[in-house]
Design a protein around this motif. Structure first.
Motif, PDB file in Angstrom:
ATOM      1  N   LEU A 237      42.232  29.825  79.681  1.00 49.76           N
ATOM      2  CA  LEU A 237      43.320  28.850  79.647  1.00 49.76           C
ATOM      3  C   LEU A 237      43.929  28.792  81.046  1.00 49.76           C
ATOM      4  N   PHE A 238      43.982  27.580  81.592  1.00 44.02           N
ATOM      5  CA  PHE A 238      44.527  27.378  82.925  1.00 44.02           C
ATOM      6  C   PHE A 238      45.467  26.179  82.895  1.00 44.02           C
ATOM      7  N   ALA A 239      46.556  26.280  83.628  1.00 49.26           N
ATOM      8  CA  ALA A 239      47.486  25.162  83.752  1.00 49.26           C
ATOM      9  C   ALA A 239      47.585  24.777  85.220  1.00 49.26           C
TER      10      ALA A 239
ATOM     11  N   ARG B 166      55.056  28.924  78.681  1.00 46.21           N
ATOM     12  CA  ARG B 166      55.307  29.836  79.803  1.00 46.21           C
ATOM     13  C   ARG B 166      54.587  29.429  81.084  1.00 46.21           C
ATOM     14  N   ALA B 167      53.723  28.400  80.987  1.00 46.12           N
ATOM     15  CA  ALA B 167      53.012  27.920  82.175  1.00 46.12           C
ATOM     16  C   ALA B 167      53.740  26.778  82.862  1.00 46.12           C
ATOM     17  N   THR B 168      54.700  26.182  82.198  1.00 44.87           N
ATOM     18  CA  THR B 168      55.419  25.029  82.744  1.00 44.87           C
ATOM     19  C   THR B 168      56.128  25.388  84.048  1.00 44.87           C
ATOM     20  N   GLY B 169      56.018  24.488  85.027  1.00 42.47           N
ATOM     21  CA  GLY B 169      56.738  24.658  86.278  1.00 42.47           C
ATOM     22  C   GLY B 169      55.971  25.357  87.372  1.00 42.47           C
ATOM     23  N   LYS B 170      54.752  25.832  87.098  1.00 46.14           N
ATOM     24  CA  LYS B 170      53.942  26.497  88.111  1.00 46.14           C
ATOM     25  C   LYS B 170      52.856  25.552  88.620  1.00 46.14           C
ATOM     26  N   ASP B 171      52.494  25.714  89.899  1.00 41.85           N
ATOM     27  CA  ASP B 171      51.347  24.954  90.407  1.00 41.85           C
ATOM     28  C   ASP B 171      50.074  25.375  89.690  1.00 41.85           C
TER      29      ASP B 171
END
Length: 255
Positions: free
Chosen positions: A162-164, A122-127
Motif C-alpha cells: 500500500l502506497f500513497a 494516516r497517509a493523508t498530507g504526505k508526499d
C-alpha cells in the motif's frame, strides 16, 4: 470529484510465469484465489471503500483483466508500463492524474475496506506514505508466515503493498525506486541505495525506520512516512504457492 484515486497494478513480467502456469493461466493476476480471479479481490475491496472516488487498474493485457472485473462507472482498466516503477512514474507526471493516489497490487488478495480506511486516514498530507507491518504483529497472528523483513532499530518490517502519493513531488522517490527495482526483495541492496549513512545506521541498528524515512525524505526534498497497519494480514500478498494456500485458508475462515 473528491476522494482518493486508487491504482491497482495488475501487470506481469516478460516470459512464462511458472506460478501462474501451475494454476492454469499465463497471468498471475488471474490465478483463482478463494474461487475468483486474484485481481478481483483488491478491486472489490477498493470499490467498497468510501475513501475511493475512482479506481484505475493497469495491466499489459487490459482486455483480459477487465473481463474478470465487475462493471462499475468508477472503474477503468488501462494499459500499464513495462515495470511497476515506470508505471507509477508515468502516473505522477500525467497532468490528468488526480491526487492523492492510493496504489496497491493485484496480488493483495486479502485487502479489506478496513485496511484501506486505516491506511488512508494516516497517509493523508504526505508526499509519500508506505504501508508496513511489524514482524512481531504478524508472527502473533501467523507464526509460520514467511515474508521479506527489513530490520531497523525498534523492529523489523515487511511492506504491505500500500502506497500513497500525495503530489507529483514524490516522483523523486520513484526515480530512486527505479534504480533498485530488480532488487526490491533483497533488503540490504535497497537500503544500500539510500546511502552509506543509512546503510551503516541500519546495519548497526542505530536508526529506526522513521529516522531512515526522514533522512531519505530530506535528501529527496519530500515528506515520507510509514503507516504501520493495524491488521498484520495486510503484509500477506499472493506471490508463491504457500501464499496461495494461506490466502485460500484465510478467506475460508472469513466466510
Amino acid at each position: 470529484m473528491s476522494g482518493w484515486t486508487a491504482i491497482v497494478l495488475a501487470g506481469s513480467r516478460p516470459g512464462i510465469d511458472p506460478f501462474a502456469a501451475a494454476n492454469g493461466t499465463d497471468l498471475k493476476a488471474l490465478i483463482p484465489v478463494g474461487g475468483v480471479p486474484m485481481v478481483a479481490r483488491p478491486v472489490a475491496a477498493l470499490l467498497e471503500a468510501p475513501e475511493v472516488a475512482t479506481l484505475r487498474v493497469l495491466a499489459q493485457q487490459p482486455e483480459r483483466i477487465a473481463a474478470a472485473l465487475p462493471k462499475d462507472e468508477r472503474l477503468s482498466v488501462e494499459i500499464s508500463g513495462a515495470t511497476i516503477a515506470s508505471t507509477i512514474a508515468d502516473l505522477l507526471t500525467d497532468p490528468e492524474t488526480r491526487f492523492p493516489l492510493l496504489v496497491t497490487t493485484a496480488d493483495h488478495a486479502l485487502l479489506t475496506p478496513a485496511m484501506i480506511a486505516d491506511f488512508c486516514a494516516r497517509a493523508t498530507g504526505k508526499d509519500l506514505a508506505i504501508g508496513v507491518v511489524e514482524r512481531a504483529a504478524l508472527m502473533r497472528r501467523l507464526p509460520d508466515s514467511r515474508r521479506t523483513w527489513l530490520k531497523f532499530r525498534g523492529g523489523s518490517y515487511s511492506g504491505a503493498n500500500l502506497f500513497a502519493f500525495g503530489s507529483k513531488r514524490a516522483a523523486s522517490a520513484v526515480a530512486l525506486w527505479r534504480s533498485v527495482e530488480q532488487d526490491r526483495k533483497k533488503g540490504w541492496r535497497v537500503i544500500a541505495a539510500l546511502g552509506p549513512v543509512v546503510l551503516l545506521g541500519t546495519f548497526l541498528r542505530l536508526l529506526g525506520l522513521d529516522a531512515v524515512l526522514s533522512r531519505v525524505g530530506r535528501r529527496l526534498g519530500i515528506s515520507i512516512a510509514k503507516v504501520e497497519l493495524s491488521d498484520p494480514i495486510a503484509a500477506v500478498d499472493v506471490d508463491k504457492p504457500a501464499d496461495l494456500d494461506l490466502a485460500n485458508r484465510l478467506i475460508a475462515e472469513r466466510q
